[in-house]
Design an enzyme around this catalytic site. Structure first.
Site, PDB file in Angstrom:
ATOM      1  N   ASP A   1       0.886  -1.164   0.000  1.00 43.71           N
ATOM      2  CA  ASP A   1       0.000   0.000   0.000  1.00 43.71           C
ATOM      3  C   ASP A   1       0.924   1.214   0.000  1.00 43.71           C
ATOM      4  OD1 ASP A   1      -2.286   1.625   0.195  1.00 43.71           O
ATOM      5  OD2 ASP A   1      -2.115   1.691   2.372  1.00 43.71           O
TER       6      ASP A   1
ATOM      7  N   GLU B   1      -0.949  -1.224  -4.941  1.00 44.17           N
ATOM      8  CA  GLU B   1      -2.202  -0.511  -5.189  1.00 44.17           C
ATOM      9  C   GLU B   1      -1.986   0.510  -6.302  1.00 44.17           C
ATOM     10  OE1 GLU B   1      -5.400   0.827  -2.215  1.00 44.17           O
ATOM     11  OE2 GLU B   1      -4.147   2.597  -2.521  1.00 44.17           O
TER      12      GLU B   1
ATOM     13  N   ASP C   1      -2.844   1.089   6.839  1.00 43.40           N
ATOM     14  CA  ASP C   1      -1.897   0.797   5.755  1.00 43.40           C
ATOM     15  C   ASP C   1      -1.439  -0.665   5.803  1.00 43.40           C
ATOM     16  OD1 ASP C   1      -1.345   3.815   4.948  1.00 43.40           O
ATOM     17  OD2 ASP C   1      -1.217   3.637   7.127  1.00 43.40           O
TER      18      ASP C   1
END
Length: 184
Positions: free
Chosen positions: A7, A68, A141
């Site tokens: 992330d 991501e 996260d």
């Protein structure tokens, strides 16, 4: 398959490692969040993320890295930082010959919760449940990095089938084009 989920972010960059077994069986092997001070120069922050990712790649040796994909946000500065962090991760993986895949937030949410518009609490709850964790991963996260790895583990077979289908279609197109040229 060992999947490193990332992330990306400049202030907090979530890193995770999941191993997939038969079917939908998954095991969380590690999770961490790399933090960089917001007042540090951009180059120092990106270097810190790179060093952490290099360490993870060397230590865990993942088969694939799932990152991501940056999507449009109102805060351009945040988008730029996220994209830069993701680029550093993708480059580090590519330099080692590790396959890199990007997944959108809605793909990740849909894979983990069944709802592409799920909120962070729903994603965290499902990550905790899917991986049979004793406690919820924090901060968000960390949960998001785990969710990315889960998403890739479950989507990888479909991604591979689609790649084969595209390759076959391209091969058939070339063959058909060659036959048409020969017939003229």
């Amino acid at each position: 398959m060992r999947v490193m989920g990332v992330d990306p972010g400049l202030t907090r960059c979530g890193l995770s490692l999941i191993e997939s077994g038969q079917g939908r069986q998954l095991t969380a092997l590690d999770v961490d969040v790399v933090r960089t001070p917001s007042d540090a120069p951009l180059s120092s922050r990106l270097l810190a993320i790179n060093e952490a990712v290099e360490h993870w790649l060397e230590t865990h040796r993942p088969d694939v890295v799932a990152i991501e994909r940056v999507f449009s946000q109102q805060n351009v500065k945040t988008v730029m930082g996220t994209a830069q962090a993701g680029g550093v991760v993708a480059l580090a993986a590519a330099k080692r010959g590790v396959e890199v895949h990007f997944h959108t937030p809605s793909e990740v949410k849909a894979a983990v919760t069944g709802n592409g518009t799920a909120d962070k609490a729903q994603v965290t709850a499902m990550v905790t449940r899917i991986l049979a964790l004793q406690t919820k991963p924090t901060p968000a996260d960390a949960a998001d990095a785990l969710a990315l790895a889960i998403c890739h583990c479950w989507r990888a077979p479909m991604i591979a089938q689609m790649a084969k289908a595209h390759a076959l279609a391209e091969q058939q197109r070339r063959s058909y084009t060659a036959k048409l040229k020969a017939a003229r």
